[in-house]
Enzyme design. Sequence first.
Site, PDB file in Angstrom:
ATOM      1  N   THR A   1       0.864  -1.189   0.000  1.00 58.44           N
ATOM      2  CA  THR A   1       0.000   0.000   0.000  1.00 58.44           C
ATOM      3  C   THR A   1       0.897   1.235   0.000  1.00 58.44           C
ATOM      4  OG1 THR A   1      -1.629  -1.212   1.258  1.00 58.44           O
ATOM      5  CG2 THR A   1      -1.817   1.200   1.289  1.00 58.44           C
TER       6      THR A   1
ATOM      7  N   GLU B   1      -3.661  -4.721  -2.518  1.00 61.49           N
ATOM      8  CA  GLU B   1      -4.254  -5.928  -1.942  1.00 61.49           C
ATOM      9  C   GLU B   1      -5.317  -5.534  -0.909  1.00 61.49           C
ATOM     10  OE1 GLU B   1      -3.986  -9.124  -2.865  1.00 61.49           O
ATOM     11  OE2 GLU B   1      -5.662  -9.086  -1.464  1.00 61.49           O
TER      12      GLU B   1
ATOM     13  N   LYS C   1      -6.896   2.322  -2.693  1.00 59.61           N
ATOM     14  CA  LYS C   1      -6.496   1.446  -1.577  1.00 59.61           C
ATOM     15  C   LYS C   1      -6.530   2.222  -0.262  1.00 59.61           C
ATOM     16  CE  LYS C   1      -4.909  -1.608   1.051  1.00 59.61           C
ATOM     17  NZ  LYS C   1      -5.697  -2.725   1.517  1.00 59.61           N
TER      18      LYS C   1
ATOM     19  N   ASN D   1      -9.382   1.641   2.995  1.00 59.70           N
ATOM     20  CA  ASN D   1      -9.043   1.450   4.414  1.00 59.70           C
ATOM     21  C   ASN D   1      -9.564   2.595   5.274  1.00 59.70           C
ATOM     22  OD1 ASN D   1      -7.936  -1.030   4.142  1.00 59.70           O
ATOM     23  ND2 ASN D   1      -5.823  -0.429   4.517  1.00 59.70           N
TER      24      ASN D   1
ATOM     25  N   PHE E   1     -10.057  -0.190  16.572  1.00 60.45           N
ATOM     26  CA  PHE E   1      -9.402  -0.952  15.514  1.00 60.45           C
ATOM     27  C   PHE E   1      -7.893  -1.032  15.741  1.00 60.45           C
ATOM     28  CE2 PHE E   1      -9.898   3.351  13.514  1.00 60.45           C
ATOM     29  CZ  PHE E   1      -8.559   3.668  13.292  1.00 60.45           C
TER      30      PHE E   1
ATOM     31  N   CYS F   1      -2.411  -1.667   9.317  1.00 54.58           N
ATOM     32  CA  CYS F   1      -2.647  -0.747   8.199  1.00 54.58           C
ATOM     33  C   CYS F   1      -3.618   0.412   8.416  1.00 54.58           C
ATOM     34  CB  CYS F   1      -3.082  -1.551   6.986  1.00 54.58           C
ATOM     35  SG  CYS F   1      -1.774  -2.677   6.460  1.00 54.58           S
TER      36      CYS F   1
ATOM     37  N   LYS G   1      -7.350  -9.025  16.102  1.00 49.88           N
ATOM     38  CA  LYS G   1      -8.658  -9.584  15.762  1.00 49.88           C
ATOM     39  C   LYS G   1      -8.512 -11.100  15.843  1.00 49.88           C
ATOM     40  CE  LYS G   1      -9.557  -9.846  11.210  1.00 49.88           C
ATOM     41  NZ  LYS G   1      -9.651  -9.527   9.768  1.00 49.88           N
TER      42      LYS G   1
HETATM   43  P1  NAD Z   1       5.264  -7.502   6.644  1.00 52.77           P
HETATM   44  O1  NAD Z   1       6.085  -6.613   7.514  1.00 52.77           O
HETATM   45  O2  NAD Z   1       4.563  -8.672   7.243  1.00 52.77           O
HETATM   46  O3  NAD Z   1       6.205  -8.102   5.475  1.00 52.77           O
HETATM   47  C1  NAD Z   1       7.063  -7.342   4.699  1.00 52.77           C
HETATM   48  C2  NAD Z   1       8.330  -8.170   4.419  1.00 52.77           C
HETATM   49  O4  NAD Z   1       9.137  -7.469   3.476  1.00 52.77           O
HETATM   50  C3  NAD Z   1       9.198  -8.415   5.641  1.00 52.77           C
HETATM   51  O5  NAD Z   1       9.344  -9.817   5.862  1.00 52.77           O
HETATM   52  C4  NAD Z   1      10.550  -7.754   5.285  1.00 52.77           C
HETATM   53  O6  NAD Z   1      11.673  -8.483   5.753  1.00 52.77           O
HETATM   54  C5  NAD Z   1      10.504  -7.771   3.771  1.00 52.77           C
HETATM   55  N1  NAD Z   1      11.371  -6.780   3.122  1.00 52.77           N
HETATM   56  C6  NAD Z   1      11.423  -5.443   3.339  1.00 52.77           C
HETATM   57  N2  NAD Z   1      12.316  -4.872   2.508  1.00 52.77           N
HETATM   58  C7  NAD Z   1      12.843  -5.861   1.733  1.00 52.77           C
HETATM   59  C8  NAD Z   1      13.805  -5.891   0.692  1.00 52.77           C
HETATM   60  N3  NAD Z   1      14.382  -4.764   0.241  1.00 52.77           N
HETATM   61  N4  NAD Z   1      14.125  -7.071   0.137  1.00 52.77           N
HETATM   62  C9  NAD Z   1      13.545  -8.210   0.573  1.00 52.77           C
HETATM   63  N5  NAD Z   1      12.599  -8.241   1.552  1.00 52.77           N
HETATM   64  C10 NAD Z   1      12.259  -7.086   2.137  1.00 52.77           C
HETATM   65  O7  NAD Z   1       4.237  -6.568   5.896  1.00 52.77           O
HETATM   66  P2  NAD Z   1       2.776  -6.952   5.326  1.00 52.77           P
HETATM   67  O8  NAD Z   1       1.774  -6.965   6.424  1.00 52.77           O
HETATM   68  O9  NAD Z   1       2.927  -8.143   4.459  1.00 52.77           O
HETATM   69  O10 NAD Z   1       2.465  -5.664   4.445  1.00 52.77           O
HETATM   70  C11 NAD Z   1       3.148  -5.427   3.230  1.00 52.77           C
HETATM   71  C12 NAD Z   1       2.438  -4.302   2.487  1.00 52.77           C
HETATM   72  O11 NAD Z   1       1.111  -4.715   2.145  1.00 52.77           O
HETATM   73  C13 NAD Z   1       2.275  -3.009   3.272  1.00 52.77           C
HETATM   74  O12 NAD Z   1       2.396  -1.925   2.389  1.00 52.77           O
HETATM   75  C14 NAD Z   1       0.846  -3.078   3.784  1.00 52.77           C
HETATM   76  O13 NAD Z   1       0.287  -1.801   3.965  1.00 52.77           O
HETATM   77  C15 NAD Z   1       0.143  -3.788   2.650  1.00 52.77           C
HETATM   78  N6  NAD Z   1      -1.060  -4.543   3.045  1.00 52.77           N
HETATM   79  C16 NAD Z   1      -1.051  -5.295   4.183  1.00 52.77           C
HETATM   80  C17 NAD Z   1      -2.185  -6.055   4.509  1.00 52.77           C
HETATM   81  C18 NAD Z   1      -2.227  -6.898   5.750  1.00 52.77           C
HETATM   82  O14 NAD Z   1      -3.281  -7.449   6.033  1.00 52.77           O
HETATM   83  N7  NAD Z   1      -1.155  -7.046   6.501  1.00 52.77           N
HETATM   84  C19 NAD Z   1      -3.291  -6.063   3.647  1.00 52.77           C
HETATM   85  C20 NAD Z   1      -3.243  -5.295   2.478  1.00 52.77           C
HETATM   86  C21 NAD Z   1      -2.113  -4.546   2.183  1.00 52.77           C
HETATM   87  C1  UGA Z   2      -8.047  -4.362   6.796  1.00 60.39           C
HETATM   88  C2  UGA Z   2      -9.039  -4.317   5.651  1.00 60.39           C
HETATM   89  O1  UGA Z   2     -10.249  -4.948   6.056  1.00 60.39           O
HETATM   90  C3  UGA Z   2      -8.486  -5.017   4.413  1.00 60.39           C
HETATM   91  O2  UGA Z   2      -9.386  -4.876   3.320  1.00 60.39           O
HETATM   92  C4  UGA Z   2      -7.136  -4.393   4.049  1.00 60.39           C
HETATM   93  O3  UGA Z   2      -6.573  -5.076   2.949  1.00 60.39           O
HETATM   94  C5  UGA Z   2      -6.206  -4.482   5.234  1.00 60.39           C
HETATM   95  O4  UGA Z   2      -6.812  -3.810   6.368  1.00 60.39           O
HETATM   96  C6  UGA Z   2      -4.898  -3.797   4.996  1.00 60.39           C
HETATM   97  O5  UGA Z   2      -4.765  -2.989   4.130  1.00 60.39           O
HETATM   98  O6  UGA Z   2      -4.026  -4.121   5.819  1.00 60.39           O
HETATM   99  P1  UGA Z   2      -7.359  -6.169   8.612  1.00 60.39           P
HETATM  100  O7  UGA Z   2      -6.660  -5.026   9.266  1.00 60.39           O
HETATM  101  O8  UGA Z   2      -6.612  -7.428   8.413  1.00 60.39           O
HETATM  102  O9  UGA Z   2      -7.882  -5.728   7.165  1.00 60.39           O
HETATM  103  O10 UGA Z   2      -8.645  -6.559   9.455  1.00 60.39           O
HETATM  104  P2  UGA Z   2     -10.128  -5.948   9.572  1.00 60.39           P
HETATM  105  O11 UGA Z   2     -11.057  -7.074   9.546  1.00 60.39           O
HETATM  106  O12 UGA Z   2     -10.372  -4.849   8.651  1.00 60.39           O
HETATM  107  O13 UGA Z   2     -10.119  -5.394  11.054  1.00 60.39           O
HETATM  108  C7  UGA Z   2      -9.365  -4.256  11.418  1.00 60.39           C
HETATM  109  C8  UGA Z   2      -9.671  -3.890  12.861  1.00 60.39           C
HETATM  110  O14 UGA Z   2     -11.006  -3.416  12.977  1.00 60.39           O
HETATM  111  C9  UGA Z   2      -9.564  -5.075  13.829  1.00 60.39           C
HETATM  112  O15 UGA Z   2      -8.973  -4.644  15.023  1.00 60.39           O
HETATM  113  C10 UGA Z   2     -11.002  -5.470  14.044  1.00 60.39           C
HETATM  114  O16 UGA Z   2     -11.232  -6.121  15.268  1.00 60.39           O
HETATM  115  C11 UGA Z   2     -11.699  -4.120  13.992  1.00 60.39           C
HETATM  116  N1  UGA Z   2     -13.129  -4.222  13.627  1.00 60.39           N
HETATM  117  C12 UGA Z   2     -13.500  -4.682  12.422  1.00 60.39           C
HETATM  118  C13 UGA Z   2     -14.081  -3.803  14.558  1.00 60.39           C
HETATM  119  O17 UGA Z   2     -13.742  -3.361  15.670  1.00 60.39           O
HETATM  120  N2  UGA Z   2     -15.403  -3.892  14.207  1.00 60.39           N
HETATM  121  C14 UGA Z   2     -15.812  -4.341  12.998  1.00 60.39           C
HETATM  122  O18 UGA Z   2     -17.042  -4.361  12.760  1.00 60.39           O
HETATM  123  C15 UGA Z   2     -14.841  -4.758  12.077  1.00 60.39           C
END
Ligand code: NAD
Ligand code: UGA
Length: 478
Positions: free
Chosen positions: A134, A168, A223, A227, A275, A279, A342
């Site tokens: 993101t 994503e 994106k 969020n 929350f 992210c 969560k």
């Molecule tokens: P994360 O911290 O779990 O994973 C990121 C990984 O990238 C780490 O393991 C780190 O070691 C690696 N990394 C960083 N720099 C690197 C490099 N130069 N070469 C090789 N590896 C490297 O992060 P995440 O939760 O997977 O999130 C990644 C991105 O996706 C973020 O921008 C986040 O906002 C977005 N996103 C996250 C979620 C989610 O649910 N966690 C959902 C949608 C989007």
């Molecule tokens: C959220 C978005 O739902 C995803 O679409 C997005 O891709 C992601 O962020 C991201 O960019 O990282 P996530 O953070 O994994 O996903 O989980 P959610 O289900 O959205 O919950 C976020 C927080 O809100 C949690 O702490 C959850 O307990 C809270 N929540 C959610 C509430 O308190 N009430 C609700 O009704 C729903």
Amino acid sequence: MNKIKTICCIGAGYVGGPTMSVIADKCPNININIVDKNKERIELWNSSNLKNLPIFEPGLDKIIERCRGKNLTFSTNIEEKISSADMIFISVNTPTKTKGIGAGQASDLKWVESCAREVAKFATGHTIVVEKSTLPVKTAEVIKKILEASQPKTTIQEKTFHVLSNPEFLAEGSAVKDLEEPDRILIGGESNHAIEALSNIYRNWVPAEKILHTNIWSSELSKLTANAFLAQRISSINSISAICESTGADIREVSRAIGLDSRIGSKFLNSGPGFGGSCFKKDILNLVYLAKFFDLPEVANFWEGVVNLNDWHQHRLSKLIIQKLFGTISGKKISIFGFSFKANTNDTRESAAITICKDLLEEGAFISINDPKVTDKQIEKDLEKKSIKNNINYSKKLDFFDLEGEWIFESNIYKSAENSDAVVILTEWEEYSKINWRIISKKMRKPSWIFDARSILNPKDIVDNELLLWRIGDGSNK
Ligand code: NAD
Ligand code: UGA
């Protein structure tokens, strides 16, 4: 345009791991290589015991079992895997900057930038670079500039690149389902053949009408906006739950009543402890930073309010617990059920439990923490405090003054409740809705409070067992 045969994903985290595993599962003819600089994480992804995968997501272990070693690999061979890829996903972390210009709000793009430099150096032939992380609007321009700058100006270009945005939307805990049945796939870009190449991958399992094509800036902004809207709903409902508690209304009834309006919809209206997750906060703050950058202070203030309300709400719960326990919790034992942000994930990033536990420790409570998936090591990191050792006979203790401000991990919830003054439910793990409250009641010190911050308990089960109940947004709370 040739078909994509080999993909490299940089970043084996909560997004890279599940996303690429599902693509490997759905596209057996594409080789997927996930790389990460974190050797320990890669070793866990390669562990033969699937219980040791670094990320817990329902269904993910089965996919890894099917694909790993066939068309899915995890390694630290960044150079080699980049050079053999037709398409590269950048899926690295983009946390909020902690220092310098924009600290506390802007995204730190140092890892994205270093990926772009690695891709510029090691890629061969034509490569499609996909932003999966993101990112702030206009990041694609930065990536493009880095890729272009690496090319000699005079000779025929050996390397060419196209950059796409493909954010994503998966949520943790339901990642596999979200990836297998997405609401939509968003692809932003300028090159039709690059867009087609990526769309073709998704068409293996996603209906064509769910694959949206936009310009690259709309994709990046959508994106952040998605969020921000989701988080805004939670702050909205949590603000109303505070009004419910003061007026006699009930948040569950209010949520149901408004959610039946098809314009509002019923999802994301569960009031909780605030929350968490890696992210929501960072993406809203990123939006706030963008708005300020483009000289739109009213827009910035509007979105900042969503984060401020969330912070206030989490501390509100800590204060309320203290107030119910006669205004002091020092020397008292409080059991915390649930530490992940969560249910169905081991992720604790920005979990409300961190704020609330820190507040309770600061006030001198002894806290006993249970979570089915989060490890005590992770909690130590989050609370920035070591746990005490687990050889206490709680039932023999009259008070916990000798353990003020200390915490312990307790894997057995019934043992955790021994001599506790309060049980606080912070995560909606299914096992907590099946607790035998008769047993808990016998073990707790009286008067015993149960704080249900997730509305997962049957109130009758609590009050029939001589326990005092506080529920989020319940106007009939005593
Ligand atoms: P994360 O911290 O779990 O994973 C990121 C990984 O990238 C780490 O393991 C780190 O070691 C690696 N990394 C960083 N720099 C690197 C490099 N130069 N070469 C090789 N590896 C490297 O992060 P995440 O939760 O997977 O999130 C990644 C991105 O996706 C973020 O921008 C986040 O906002 C977005 N996103 C996250 C979620 C989610 O649910 N966690 C959902 C949608 C989007
Ligand atoms: C959220 C978005 O739902 C995803 O679409 C997005 O891709 C992601 O962020 C991201 O960019 O990282 P996530 O953070 O994994 O996903 O989980 P959610 O289900 O959205 O919950 C976020 C927080 O809100 C949690 O702490 C959850 O307990 C809270 N929540 C959610 C509430 O308190 N009430 C609700 O009704 C729903």
